[in-house]
Scaffold this active site. Structure first.
Site, PDB file in Angstrom:
ATOM      1  N   THR A 124      31.128  34.785  46.631  1.00 13.44           N
ATOM      2  CA  THR A 124      31.285  34.920  45.790  1.00 13.44           C
ATOM      3  C   THR A 124      31.385  36.917  45.131  1.00 13.44           C
ATOM      4  O   THR A 124      32.162  36.892  44.638  1.00 13.44           O
ATOM      5  CB  THR A 124      31.786  33.946  44.775  1.00 13.44           C
ATOM      6  OG1 THR A 124      30.451  33.783  44.215  1.00 13.44           O
ATOM      7  CG2 THR A 124      32.469  32.287  44.627  1.00 13.44           C
ATOM      8  N   ASP A 125      29.847  36.669  46.280  1.00  8.47           N
ATOM      9  CA  ASP A 125      30.031  38.160  45.015  1.00  8.47           C
ATOM     10  C   ASP A 125      30.409  39.650  45.076  1.00  8.47           C
ATOM     11  O   ASP A 125      30.853  40.371  44.601  1.00  8.47           O
ATOM     12  CB  ASP A 125      28.022  38.360  45.756  1.00  8.47           C
ATOM     13  CG  ASP A 125      27.287  37.394  45.185  1.00  8.47           C
ATOM     14  OD1 ASP A 125      27.527  36.711  43.475  1.00  8.47           O
ATOM     15  OD2 ASP A 125      26.062  37.586  45.163  1.00  8.47           O
ATOM     16  N   SER A 139      27.978  37.288  50.750  1.00  7.20           N
ATOM     17  CA  SER A 139      28.190  37.963  50.916  1.00  7.20           C
ATOM     18  C   SER A 139      27.853  38.721  50.082  1.00  7.20           C
ATOM     19  O   SER A 139      28.864  40.505  50.824  1.00  7.20           O
ATOM     20  CB  SER A 139      29.916  37.942  49.883  1.00  7.20           C
ATOM     21  OG  SER A 139      29.274  37.899  48.567  1.00  7.20           O
ATOM     22  N   GLU A 167      39.584  62.136  28.947  1.00  8.87           N
ATOM     23  CA  GLU A 167      38.924  62.153  28.629  1.00  8.87           C
ATOM     24  C   GLU A 167      37.858  63.424  29.214  1.00  8.87           C
ATOM     25  O   GLU A 167      36.800  64.069  29.038  1.00  8.87           O
ATOM     26  CB  GLU A 167      38.117  60.986  28.729  1.00  8.87           C
ATOM     27  CG  GLU A 167      38.084  59.954  28.708  1.00  8.87           C
ATOM     28  CD  GLU A 167      36.879  60.133  27.210  1.00  8.87           C
ATOM     29  OE1 GLU A 167      35.580  60.808  27.170  1.00  8.87           O
ATOM     30  OE2 GLU A 167      37.173  58.891  26.300  1.00  8.87           O
TER      31      GLU A 167
HETATM   32  N1  ASN Z   1      28.763  31.685  44.444  1.00  5.74           N
HETATM   33  C1  ASN Z   1      28.569  33.103  45.546  1.00  5.74           C
HETATM   34  O1  ASN Z   1      28.692  32.253  46.796  1.00  5.74           O
HETATM   35  C2  ASN Z   1      27.393  33.010  45.647  1.00  5.74           C
HETATM   36  C3  ASN Z   1      26.566  34.654  47.334  1.00  5.74           C
HETATM   37  N2  ASN Z   1      25.152  34.800  46.745  1.00  5.74           N
HETATM   38  C4  ASN Z   1      27.154  34.718  48.285  1.00  5.74           C
HETATM   39  O2  ASN Z   1      28.240  36.110  47.208  1.00  5.74           O
HETATM   40  O3  ASN Z   1      27.096  34.466  49.258  1.00  5.74           O
END
Ligand code: ASN
Length: 331
Positions: free
Chosen positions: A94-95, A61, A288
């Protein structure tokens, strides 16, 4: 009674990852296992829904581009219109999962459940978390009480709104957190809800994936001590239409950078102040920096990467700085 029909759109990530041995929980290749194998790997899915799969991409990702967002969004928008689709599950690395989930939450007009899911360990690892995450995601996508809650993220037994959730650590299965809390839990094949999102999304959004053919360039520059204006000017010179300042603390801007940001704003670049703080930022207008005077925008509680998504979608719909600020408070 016929089971609900759920379409699984696979895009890659660690949930489709494979390592050399079962002991490899962190060293592996993402985006290896095809969608049919993902589905076959969880026979329990058949008790929850009729699941059919599509391999949309097979990538990690971190390599998602704006074109990937548009392709995926348009596919989801087309599928949710079909009467033979009750819900969608998207497997995703997940990234950048939080960016895709927020993008879909803003742009796809549907009340059908759209659930984004990933895993922290590859499918080949001991105690792989992807199998249960996938079963839980399909459970949520198949349930009628998941409707009209916007795009959801299911990880580690928790149901989060795609608007709030963020990856907060890269080595634990308990990786996804929402600064204002999860919406619910999935336990033994049933979802339990505790709250609903308050921000505009999906059905109530003024944005529409079907009206977006391209997304403008929006970049993020990180705030830190001894800051200079090089990155801001470089992004603008290469065509950025908005700059997200991942600011220290309250989205504060170091004094040597203020003149550059004012100059870029006068050239038409939108300046959006967000916060780099880990637990969730809260940037207020005219705190700010004098945002009214400089015609800058604050990202409020959106982290820099989510601010980039909203800015792109808003600019694609022709927003000016006033509209942008309204959108940052409403979405
Ligand atoms: N845990 C993951 O999925 C990390 C991986 N680098 C992704 O985002 O594809």
């Amino acid at each position: 009674q016929a089971k609900p029909q759920v379409v699984l759109l696979a895009t890659g990530g660690t949930i489709a990852g494979a390592g050399a041995t079962a002991a490899n929980s962190a060293t592996y290749q993402a985006a290896k296992v095809p969608v049919d194998k993902l589905i076959a790997g969880v026979p329990e899915l058949a008790q929850v829904a009729q699941v059919r799969g599509e391999q949309v991409f097979q990538i990690a990702s971190e390599s998602f581009t704006n074109e990937h967002l548009l392709t995926l969004g348009k596919r989801v928008a087309a599928l949710v219109k079909q009467p033979d689709v009750d819900g969608i599950v998207i497997t995703h690395g997940t990234d950048t999962l939080e960016e895709t989930a927020y993008f879909l939450n803003l742009t796809v007009h549907t009340d059908k459940p759209v659930v984004v899911v990933g895993s922290m360990r590859p499918s080949t690892a001991l105690s792989a978390d992807g199998v249960l995450n996938l079963l839980n995601a399909v459970t949520v996508a198949a349930a009628r009480d998941s409707r009209a809650k916007g795009v959801l993220v299911v990880m580690n037994d928790e149901i989060h709104t795609g608007r709030d959730v963020s990856k907060s650590i890269n080595i634990r299965t308990e990786a996804f957190k929402s600064p204002w809390g999860a919406l619910g839990m999935v336990v033994e094949g049933k979802g339990y809800w505790f709250r609903a999102p308050a921000k505009r999304h999906t059905m109530n959004s003024e944005f529409d994936i079907e009206k977006i053919s391209a997304l403008p360039q929006v970049d993020i520059a990180y705030g830190y001590g001894n800051l200079n204006d090089i990155a801001y000017r470089a992004f603008a010179a290469k065509g950025a239409k908005a700059l997200i300042h991942a600011g220290t603390g309250n989205g504060s801007v170091a004094a040597p950078v203020v003149p550059a940001l004012r100059e870029l704003r006068s050239q038409g670049v939108q300046i959006i102040r967000s916060a780099r703080v880990v637990g969730g930022g809260f940037v207020l207008r005219n705190a700010e920096q004098p945002d009214d005077q400089y015609d800058w925008v604050v990202a409020h509680d959106l982290n820099p990467q989510k601010a980039r998504i909203l800015a792109m979608v808003a600019l694609a719909h022709g927003a000016d700085s006033k509209a942008l600020q309204r959108m940052f408070l409403e979405y």
